[in-house]
Design a protein around this motif. Structure first.
Motif, PDB file in Angstrom:
ATOM      1  N   UNK A 299       0.837  -1.204   0.000  1.00  0.00           N
ATOM      2  CA  UNK A 299       0.000   0.000   0.000  1.00  0.00           C
ATOM      3  C   UNK A 299       0.869   1.251   0.000  1.00  0.00           C
ATOM      4  N   UNK A 300       1.901   1.234   0.822  1.00  0.00           N
ATOM      5  CA  UNK A 300       2.844   2.360   0.871  1.00  0.00           C
ATOM      6  C   UNK A 300       3.529   2.555  -0.470  1.00  0.00           C
ATOM      7  N   UNK A 301       3.904   1.452  -1.102  1.00  0.00           N
ATOM      8  CA  UNK A 301       4.582   1.530  -2.391  1.00  0.00           C
ATOM      9  C   UNK A 301       3.680   2.177  -3.442  1.00  0.00           C
ATOM     10  N   UNK A 302       2.426   1.770  -3.455  1.00  0.00           N
ATOM     11  CA  UNK A 302       1.488   2.317  -4.434  1.00  0.00           C
ATOM     12  C   UNK A 302       1.194   3.784  -4.171  1.00  0.00           C
ATOM     13  N   UNK A 303       1.071   4.153  -2.905  1.00  0.00           N
ATOM     14  CA  UNK A 303       0.707   5.529  -2.554  1.00  0.00           C
ATOM     15  C   UNK A 303       1.808   6.524  -2.903  1.00  0.00           C
ATOM     16  N   UNK A 304       3.055   6.118  -2.795  1.00  0.00           N
ATOM     17  CA  UNK A 304       4.165   7.035  -3.033  1.00  0.00           C
ATOM     18  C   UNK A 304       4.773   6.927  -4.413  1.00  0.00           C
ATOM     19  N   UNK A 305       4.162   6.125  -5.276  1.00  0.00           N
ATOM     20  CA  UNK A 305       4.717   5.897  -6.597  1.00  0.00           C
ATOM     21  C   UNK A 305       4.196   6.866  -7.649  1.00  0.00           C
ATOM     22  N   UNK A 306       4.686   6.672  -8.856  1.00  0.00           N
ATOM     23  CA  UNK A 306       4.294   7.494 -10.004  1.00  0.00           C
ATOM     24  C   UNK A 306       3.514   6.635 -10.995  1.00  0.00           C
ATOM     25  N   UNK A 307       2.679   7.291 -11.796  1.00  0.00           N
ATOM     26  CA  UNK A 307       1.900   6.568 -12.793  1.00  0.00           C
ATOM     27  C   UNK A 307       2.711   6.188 -14.021  1.00  0.00           C
ATOM     28  N   UNK A 308       3.771   6.950 -14.294  1.00  0.00           N
ATOM     29  CA  UNK A 308       4.575   6.683 -15.486  1.00  0.00           C
ATOM     30  C   UNK A 308       6.022   7.055 -15.236  1.00  0.00           C
ATOM     31  N   UNK A 309       6.887   6.532 -16.094  1.00  0.00           N
ATOM     32  CA  UNK A 309       8.311   6.817 -15.974  1.00  0.00           C
ATOM     33  C   UNK A 309       8.627   8.149 -16.637  1.00  0.00           C
ATOM     34  N   UNK A 310       9.181   9.086 -15.859  1.00  0.00           N
ATOM     35  CA  UNK A 310       9.678  10.324 -16.418  1.00  0.00           C
ATOM     36  C   UNK A 310       8.792  11.521 -16.138  1.00  0.00           C
ATOM     37  N   UNK A 311       9.267  12.671 -16.564  1.00  0.00           N
ATOM     38  CA  UNK A 311       8.555  13.946 -16.468  1.00  0.00           C
ATOM     39  C   UNK A 311       8.566  14.531 -17.874  1.00  0.00           C
ATOM     40  N   UNK A 312       7.427  14.468 -18.558  1.00  0.00           N
ATOM     41  CA  UNK A 312       7.396  14.669 -20.001  1.00  0.00           C
ATOM     42  C   UNK A 312       6.874  16.031 -20.417  1.00  0.00           C
ATOM     43  N   UNK A 313       7.516  16.604 -21.422  1.00  0.00           N
ATOM     44  CA  UNK A 313       7.019  17.745 -22.159  1.00  0.00           C
ATOM     45  C   UNK A 313       6.906  17.302 -23.618  1.00  0.00           C
ATOM     46  N   UNK A 314       5.687  17.064 -24.059  1.00  0.00           N
ATOM     47  CA  UNK A 314       5.519  16.459 -25.364  1.00  0.00           C
ATOM     48  C   UNK A 314       6.133  15.078 -25.369  1.00  0.00           C
ATOM     49  N   UNK A 315       7.057  14.856 -26.294  1.00  0.00           N
ATOM     50  CA  UNK A 315       7.731  13.567 -26.367  1.00  0.00           C
ATOM     51  C   UNK A 315       9.136  13.611 -25.773  1.00  0.00           C
ATOM     52  N   UNK A 316       9.424  14.662 -25.027  1.00  0.00           N
ATOM     53  CA  UNK A 316      10.739  14.814 -24.411  1.00  0.00           C
ATOM     54  C   UNK A 316      10.639  14.540 -22.916  1.00  0.00           C
ATOM     55  N   UNK A 317      11.466  13.631 -22.436  1.00  0.00           N
ATOM     56  CA  UNK A 317      11.533  13.352 -21.004  1.00  0.00           C
ATOM     57  C   UNK A 317      12.510  14.335 -20.366  1.00  0.00           C
ATOM     58  N   UNK A 318      12.018  15.194 -19.496  1.00  0.00           N
ATOM     59  CA  UNK A 318      12.844  16.215 -18.858  1.00  0.00           C
ATOM     60  C   UNK A 318      13.673  15.661 -17.704  1.00  0.00           C
ATOM     61  N   UNK A 319      13.328  14.486 -17.226  1.00  0.00           N
ATOM     62  CA  UNK A 319      13.983  13.915 -16.043  1.00  0.00           C
ATOM     63  C   UNK A 319      15.064  12.915 -16.445  1.00  0.00           C
ATOM     64  N   UNK A 320      16.157  12.931 -15.710  1.00  0.00           N
ATOM     65  CA  UNK A 320      17.212  11.955 -15.909  1.00  0.00           C
ATOM     66  C   UNK A 320      17.237  10.903 -14.805  1.00  0.00           C
ATOM     67  N   UNK A 321      16.831  11.275 -13.601  1.00  0.00           N
ATOM     68  CA  UNK A 321      16.870  10.371 -12.464  1.00  0.00           C
ATOM     69  C   UNK A 321      15.472  10.114 -11.920  1.00  0.00           C
ATOM     70  N   UNK A 322      15.289   8.936 -11.342  1.00  0.00           N
ATOM     71  CA  UNK A 322      13.950   8.512 -10.938  1.00  0.00           C
ATOM     72  C   UNK A 322      13.375   9.335  -9.786  1.00  0.00           C
ATOM     73  N   UNK A 323      14.224   9.878  -8.925  1.00  0.00           N
ATOM     74  CA  UNK A 323      13.690  10.650  -7.795  1.00  0.00           C
ATOM     75  C   UNK A 323      13.020  11.948  -8.244  1.00  0.00           C
ATOM     76  N   UNK A 324      13.215  12.321  -9.510  1.00  0.00           N
ATOM     77  CA  UNK A 324      12.602  13.541 -10.022  1.00  0.00           C
ATOM     78  C   UNK A 324      11.100  13.381 -10.255  1.00  0.00           C
ATOM     79  N   UNK A 325      10.627  12.147 -10.340  1.00  0.00           N
ATOM     80  CA  UNK A 325       9.204  11.955 -10.635  1.00  0.00           C
ATOM     81  C   UNK A 325       8.516  10.897  -9.775  1.00  0.00           C
ATOM     82  N   UNK A 326       9.245  10.241  -8.882  1.00  0.00           N
ATOM     83  CA  UNK A 326       8.619   9.281  -7.989  1.00  0.00           C
ATOM     84  C   UNK A 326       9.170   9.448  -6.578  1.00  0.00           C
TER      85      UNK A 326
END
Length: 243
Positions: free
Chosen positions: A172-199
């Motif tokens: 439950x904790x894992x689901x609550x603190x997670x992200x729906x998708x990998x990355x932080x997107x602007x159009x088709x560009x992922x602005x994030x390089x590391x996972x802590x930036x979006x999860x």
């Protein structure tokens, strides 16, 4: 035949040119799954395929540290550069080939390894006395849920093959603190390089959607695909090496 469980005299009697090299990672997989998730899952798939394969196949010890700097903000994650990783994998394949096991499938459990493994296999085939191909287990399964990271697929395979490693009380904790998708997107560009930036906790996807039953299906699909690949590798003529 597992190298780490056998004696050299036993391995000397093995009549095969086929080998499996599991390749994983040591990186965060949220609060519910172990840092060795990718390695454990790669080993599980390699072991299952070796047991099914009708001819002998050598199973090498897994590569446990790989290309994982994207998870560096989470404690316990280990990583190496792509160049070091490629050189290390190439050396291991060369070692296997020196004993006659010169057709090697790299059984991968980590998405961050994919590009490096493709590149190093190309170098091996073109320039070394060996033939190697990469196989990423989660690319070979048919599932209705998304892969994610520490998500339902990886969690399910652990729940089936290594159930004692999953902290079921933290799903439950894992689901609550997670992200729906990998990355932080602007159009088709992922602005994030590391996972802590979006999860927040390293999880992408909902691990509660996994189960041991799903894991059994995933292992069956992946092992069957790997057995088919072993047949293809055994029969393939890679052609002349580059000079």
């Amino acid at each position: 035949m597992h190298l780490t469980r056998s004696t050299w005299t036993e391995m000397d009697e093995v009549d095969t040119d086929l080998a499996l090299l599991p390749v994983g990672s040591t990186e965060q997989h949220g609060p519910h799954a172990p840092l060795g998730t990718d390695t454990l899952n790669a080993e599980a798939v390699a072991d299952a395929a070796a047991e099914r394969y009708e001819a002998p196949v050598v199973v090498a010890p897994a590569v446990p540290v790989a290309v994982a700097e994207e998870h560096r903000a989470f404690t316990g994650t280990l990583w190496t550069s792509e160049s070091t990783f490629r050189a290390y994998v190439r050396d291991i394949v060369g070692s296997l080939a020196a004993h006659g096991w010169d057709r090697v499938v790299l059984v991968n459990g980590h998405g961050g390894n994919v590009s490096a493994l493709g590149e190093v296999c190309g170098r091996i085939v073109r320039h070394d006395d060996a033939y190697a191909v990469p196989f990423t287990w989660f690319d070979e399964v048919d599932a209705e849920v998304n892969m994610g990271h520490g998500g339902p697929l990886e969690t399910a395979l652990l729940q089936h093959a290594n159930p004692e490693t999953v902290r079921e009380d933290r799903l439950e904790e894992a689901a609550a603190g997670g992200s729906d998708r990998w990355g932080d997107w602007q159009g088709r560009v992922n602005l994030a390089f590391d996972s802590h930036e979006f999860t927040e906790n390293g999880v992408v996807g909902d691990p509660r959607e996994g189960s041991a039953e799903l894991g059994a299906e995933l292992l069956d699909d992946a092992a069957a695909a790997l057995v088919d690949l072993l047949d293809a590798v055994a029969e393939r003529d890679p052609g002349p090496r580059a000079t």
